[in-house]
Enzyme design. Structure first.
Site, short mmCIF file in Angstrom:
data_model
loop_
_atom_site.label_atom_id
_atom_site.label_comp_id
_atom_site.label_asym_id
_atom_site.label_seq_id
_atom_site.Cartn_x
_atom_site.Cartn_y
_atom_site.Cartn_z
N ASN A 1 0.88 -1.16 0.00
CA ASN A 1 0.00 0.00 0.00
C ASN A 1 0.92 1.21 0.00
O ASN A 1 1.47 1.57 1.03
CB ASN A 1 -0.90 -0.03 1.25
CG ASN A 1 -1.73 1.24 1.37
OD1 ASN A 1 -1.84 2.01 0.43
ND2 ASN A 1 -2.31 1.44 2.55
N TRP A 2 1.08 1.79 -1.17
CA TRP A 2 2.05 2.88 -1.31
C TRP A 2 1.57 4.17 -0.64
O TRP A 2 2.34 5.08 -0.43
CB TRP A 2 2.33 3.15 -2.79
CG TRP A 2 3.13 2.09 -3.47
CD1 TRP A 2 3.46 0.85 -2.99
CD2 TRP A 2 3.72 2.17 -4.78
NE1 TRP A 2 4.22 0.16 -3.91
CE2 TRP A 2 4.39 0.95 -5.03
CE3 TRP A 2 3.73 3.15 -5.77
CZ2 TRP A 2 5.06 0.69 -6.22
CZ3 TRP A 2 4.40 2.90 -6.96
CH2 TRP A 2 5.07 1.68 -7.17
N LYS A 3 0.28 4.27 -0.35
CA LYS A 3 -0.30 5.49 0.23
C LYS A 3 0.01 6.69 -0.67
O LYS A 3 0.14 6.54 -1.87
CB LYS A 3 0.18 5.68 1.66
CG LYS A 3 -0.03 4.42 2.51
CD LYS A 3 0.11 4.63 3.97
CE LYS A 3 -0.16 3.33 4.71
NZ LYS A 3 -0.18 3.49 6.14
N HIS B 1 -9.61 1.62 4.10
CA HIS B 1 -8.39 1.76 4.90
C HIS B 1 -8.68 2.71 6.07
O HIS B 1 -9.45 3.66 5.92
CB HIS B 1 -7.25 2.30 4.04
CG HIS B 1 -5.94 2.25 4.74
ND1 HIS B 1 -5.54 3.21 5.64
CD2 HIS B 1 -4.95 1.32 4.71
CE1 HIS B 1 -4.35 2.88 6.12
NE2 HIS B 1 -3.97 1.74 5.58
N GLU C 1 -7.11 5.09 7.26
CA GLU C 1 -6.86 6.51 6.96
C GLU C 1 -8.04 7.12 6.22
O GLU C 1 -8.38 8.29 6.43
CB GLU C 1 -5.55 6.63 6.16
CG GLU C 1 -4.34 6.38 7.06
CD GLU C 1 -3.13 5.79 6.36
OE1 GLU C 1 -3.03 5.86 5.13
OE2 GLU C 1 -2.27 5.23 7.09
N GLU D 1 -6.05 -4.65 10.05
CA GLU D 1 -4.99 -3.69 10.36
C GLU D 1 -5.32 -2.93 11.64
O GLU D 1 -6.08 -1.95 11.62
CB GLU D 1 -4.85 -2.67 9.21
CG GLU D 1 -4.48 -3.30 7.89
CD GLU D 1 -3.80 -2.27 6.98
OE1 GLU D 1 -2.70 -2.58 6.50
OE2 GLU D 1 -4.35 -1.18 6.77
N GLY E 1 2.07 2.19 10.69
CA GLY E 1 3.07 3.26 10.59
C GLY E 1 3.75 3.61 11.89
O GLY E 1 4.45 4.61 11.99
N SER F 1 2.85 -2.27 10.25
CA SER F 1 4.29 -2.42 10.52
C SER F 1 4.83 -3.81 10.16
O SER F 1 5.72 -4.32 10.85
CB SER F 1 4.61 -2.05 11.97
OG SER F 1 4.23 -0.70 12.22
N GLY G 1 2.63 -1.19 4.23
CA GLY G 1 2.77 0.23 3.92
C GLY G 1 4.23 0.60 3.71
O GLY G 1 4.81 0.36 2.66
N GLY G 2 4.83 1.15 4.75
CA GLY G 2 6.20 1.68 4.67
C GLY G 2 7.20 0.76 3.98
O GLY G 2 7.96 1.20 3.11
#
Ligand code: PGA
Length: 249
Positions: free
Chosen positions: A10-12, A95, A97, A167, A173, A213, A234-235
């Protein structure tokens, strides 16, 4: 039959189109896998160049969001049909966010899930609790409510092909991963919820990811759990480590 693992990045809101193509090229030799489905969920503007860049590889492209209307006066939104036409196969829906910053509620998410399926996309439906909810002991109730609301009216045959991403919001994150036992407990409860809503076959077929994470160091332990069928990353999806997550064994 064993479920096939699925590892999605998930590149966001990261990577300009030119950076996106560079990242795809860098990851190309690292994400080759015979037994894991690999997906890059990318910002809308990166979709066209990334679809082009992954041609001939084992990678599929996903969107990070979509709207439920077919077309018309919805300035700034992107329809499921547009995504399909661009070569997208998956779409992240709900998601945390989007739920939090953009106030997307379960009624809206249910419409998005239905539209995505109707258009031929595979939703990666996200759910998860806050730290406060975990501490209050309502995690499983909360997750069940999200799943039941978001899948209301969706047929078993469609749910069988779906991906759900668990999640925990406190793990996204933050570098705080849920322990593999905590992640398994909730992913198992999600599968039980699907069994209750549908049947055994649907519950055994749906794929459930853990996200929050995930990194090259913890993926193997998380993905070894019986009800964890991969990860939403993500990251760590923006660097070479993503290849190690895909090839976690
Ligand atoms: P993270 O994000 O891996 O950076 O924690 C996961 C996600 O939000 O999907």
């Amino acid at each position: 039959m064993a479920r096939r693992k699925i590892v999605a990045g998930n590149w966001k809101m990261n990577m300009t189109p030119s950076q996106a193509v560079k990242l795809v090229e860098e990851l190309k030799p690292l994400v080759v896998s015979e037994d894991v489905d690999v997906v890059y969920c990318v910002p809308a503007i990166d979709i066209v160049p990334v679809v082009e860049a992954v041609k001939g590889t084992n990678v599929q492209v996903g969107a990070e969001n979509m709207y439920f209307e077919e077309k018309g006066a919805d300035t700034g939104e992107i329809s499921a049909e547009m995504l399909v036409d661009a070569g997208v196969k998956y779409v992240v829906i709900g998601h945390s966010e989007r739920r939090d910053y953009f106030k997307e509620d379960d009624v809206l998410l249910n419409k998005k899930v239905k539209k995505a399926i109707e258009a031929g996309l595979t939703p990666i439906l996200c759910c998860g609790e806050t730290l406060e909810q975990r501490e209050m002991g309502v995690t499983l109730d909360w997750i069940r409510l999200q799943i039941k609301s978001d899948l209301a009216g969706v047929a078993a045959s469609d749910v069988a092909n779906l991906v759900i991403a668990y999640e925990p919001i406190w793990a996204i994150g933050t570098g705080k991963t849920a322990t593999s036992d905590q992640a398994q407990e909730v992913c198992g409860a999600i599968r039980d919820c699907i069994r209750e809503m549908y049947d055994d076959a649907t519950a055994e077929s749906i794929r459930i990811q853990y996200g929050g994470s995930v990194n090259a160091g913890n993926a193997a332990e998380l993905f070894a759990k019986v009800d964890i069928d991969g990860g939403l990353v993500g990251g760590a999806s923006l660097k070479a480590d993503f290849g190690k997550i895909v090839n976690y064994k």
